[in-house]
Design a protein around this motif. Structure first.
Motif, short mmCIF file in Angstrom:
data_model
loop_
_atom_site.label_atom_id
_atom_site.label_comp_id
_atom_site.label_asym_id
_atom_site.label_seq_id
_atom_site.Cartn_x
_atom_site.Cartn_y
_atom_site.Cartn_z
N ILE A 52 0.87 -1.17 0.00
CA ILE A 52 0.00 0.00 0.00
C ILE A 52 0.91 1.22 0.00
N ILE A 53 0.69 2.10 -0.96
CA ILE A 53 1.45 3.35 -1.03
C ILE A 53 0.44 4.48 -0.86
N GLN A 54 0.79 5.39 0.04
CA GLN A 54 -0.16 6.46 0.37
C GLN A 54 0.54 7.81 0.38
N LYS A 55 -0.09 8.76 -0.32
CA LYS A 55 0.37 10.15 -0.28
C LYS A 55 -0.48 10.87 0.77
N ILE A 56 0.19 11.42 1.77
CA ILE A 56 -0.51 12.10 2.86
C ILE A 56 -0.97 13.47 2.37
N ASN A 57 -2.23 13.77 2.63
CA ASN A 57 -2.82 15.03 2.17
C ASN A 57 -2.31 16.18 3.03
N LYS A 58 -1.41 16.95 2.48
CA LYS A 58 -0.81 18.06 3.24
C LYS A 58 -1.77 19.23 3.43
N ASP A 59 -2.86 19.25 2.66
CA ASP A 59 -3.87 20.30 2.87
C ASP A 59 -4.69 20.02 4.13
N ILE A 60 -4.82 18.76 4.49
CA ILE A 60 -5.52 18.37 5.72
C ILE A 60 -4.54 18.30 6.89
N PHE A 61 -3.40 17.65 6.67
CA PHE A 61 -2.38 17.48 7.70
C PHE A 61 -1.18 18.36 7.37
N PRO A 62 -1.06 19.51 8.04
CA PRO A 62 0.01 20.44 7.69
C PRO A 62 1.42 19.91 7.98
N ASN A 63 1.52 18.86 8.80
CA ASN A 63 2.82 18.27 9.12
C ASN A 63 2.77 16.77 8.81
N PRO A 64 2.80 16.40 7.52
CA PRO A 64 2.66 14.98 7.14
C PRO A 64 3.66 14.04 7.81
N PRO A 65 4.93 14.42 8.00
CA PRO A 65 5.83 13.46 8.66
C PRO A 65 5.36 13.06 10.06
N SER A 66 4.69 13.97 10.77
CA SER A 66 4.22 13.63 12.12
C SER A 66 3.13 12.55 12.07
N VAL A 67 2.29 12.58 11.05
CA VAL A 67 1.25 11.56 10.90
C VAL A 67 1.90 10.19 10.73
N LYS A 107 13.95 6.79 7.17
CA LYS A 107 12.73 7.31 7.78
C LYS A 107 11.55 6.53 7.21
N PRO A 108 10.41 6.56 7.91
CA PRO A 108 9.25 5.81 7.43
C PRO A 108 8.43 6.57 6.38
N PHE A 109 9.08 7.47 5.68
CA PHE A 109 8.38 8.22 4.63
C PHE A 109 9.39 8.64 3.57
N PHE A 110 8.86 9.11 2.45
CA PHE A 110 9.68 9.60 1.36
C PHE A 110 9.06 10.90 0.87
N LYS A 111 9.89 11.91 0.71
CA LYS A 111 9.39 13.20 0.21
C LYS A 111 9.71 13.29 -1.28
N LEU A 112 8.66 13.50 -2.05
CA LEU A 112 8.80 13.67 -3.49
C LEU A 112 8.15 14.99 -3.84
N ASP A 113 8.92 15.89 -4.39
CA ASP A 113 8.48 17.26 -4.61
C ASP A 113 8.04 17.81 -3.24
N ALA A 114 6.84 18.26 -3.09
CA ALA A 114 6.38 18.79 -1.80
C ALA A 114 5.46 17.80 -1.08
N ASN A 115 5.42 16.55 -1.54
CA ASN A 115 4.50 15.56 -0.98
C ASN A 115 5.23 14.48 -0.20
N TYR A 116 4.54 13.98 0.82
CA TYR A 116 5.09 12.91 1.65
C TYR A 116 4.32 11.63 1.39
N TRP A 117 5.09 10.57 1.20
CA TRP A 117 4.54 9.26 0.89
C TRP A 117 4.99 8.26 1.94
N LYS A 118 4.12 7.27 2.21
CA LYS A 118 4.50 6.15 3.06
C LYS A 118 4.16 4.85 2.35
N VAL A 119 4.89 3.81 2.70
CA VAL A 119 4.67 2.49 2.12
C VAL A 119 4.46 1.52 3.28
N THR A 120 3.40 0.72 3.18
CA THR A 120 3.15 -0.33 4.16
C THR A 120 2.95 -1.64 3.42
#
Length: 185
Positions: A52-67, A107-120
């Motif tokens: 599962i690959i998920q892009k965290i919505n930075k418009d909802i969560f202003p600090n995606p790495p914390s999520v 880290k448990p995430f990857f930043k691509l452009d201005a977006n944060y992604w996680k893989v589970t």
């Protein structure tokens, strides 16, 4: 977002985690309301694995790495709980997907452009329900919520970062639940 752009982003994320761009298939999982979530098939050598690959919505969560870090802490709690309890006899075993650590960033995430992604990992035969339709479902949800609360009883809650005001407030959710005077039958 265009299909080509999505595939390119997914290939970049996969490459950073797995050192390859062998995305054989992806399916958008659209029952979530907040983040962009995909089930992907990755072929490396002759093996196909699902994630599962998920892009965290930075418009909802202003600090995606914390999520994502919160999820990592939760998984650590669950592992500690499992080791202490050895609850193989329990009907209710809480299974959470393993968060994949990015080997490049450690880290448990990857930043691509201005977006944060996680893989589970993908848990086979798992599913999500969007609406409770039976008392049995409510009982199961309550049992798993109970396991979650047992898992976190000795945990210092300040280790979690609150991604939104009131996000971790159980009393807020209970008050909201009570205010709806729900009839589930």
């Amino acid at each position: 977002m265009s299909r080509h752009r999505t595939q390119h982003e997914l290939e970049e994320v996969i490459s950073s985690y797995f050192g390859c761009k062998y995305l054989t298939k992806y399916i958008a999982l659209t029952n979530g309301l907040v983040n962009e979530t995909y089930l992907v098939d990755i072929k490396k050598n002759s093996n196909i694995s699902q994630y599962i690959i998920q892009k965290i919505n930075k418009d909802i969560f202003p600090n995606p790495p914390s999520v994502i870090e919160n999820l990592n802490i939760l998984l650590e709690l669950k592992n500690n709980y499992d080791q202490k309890q050895k609850r193989a006899d329990s009907k209710y075993h809480l299974t959470l997907p393993r968060l994949i650590i990015n080997p490049e960033t450690r880290k448990p995430f990857f930043k691509l452009d201005a977006n944060y992604w996680k893989v589970t990992e993908f848990i086979a035969n798992s599913y999500s329900i969007s609406k409770v339709t039976s008392m049995e479902q409510i009982k199961e949800i309550a049992s798993y919520l109970g396991i979650f609360h047992l898992m976190t009883t000795s945990f210092e809650a300040n280790r979690f970062v609150e991604p939104l005001s009131g996000f971790h407030s159980m009393s807020k959710y209970l008050d909201e639940f009570d205010s709806h005077n729900l009839n589930i039958y």
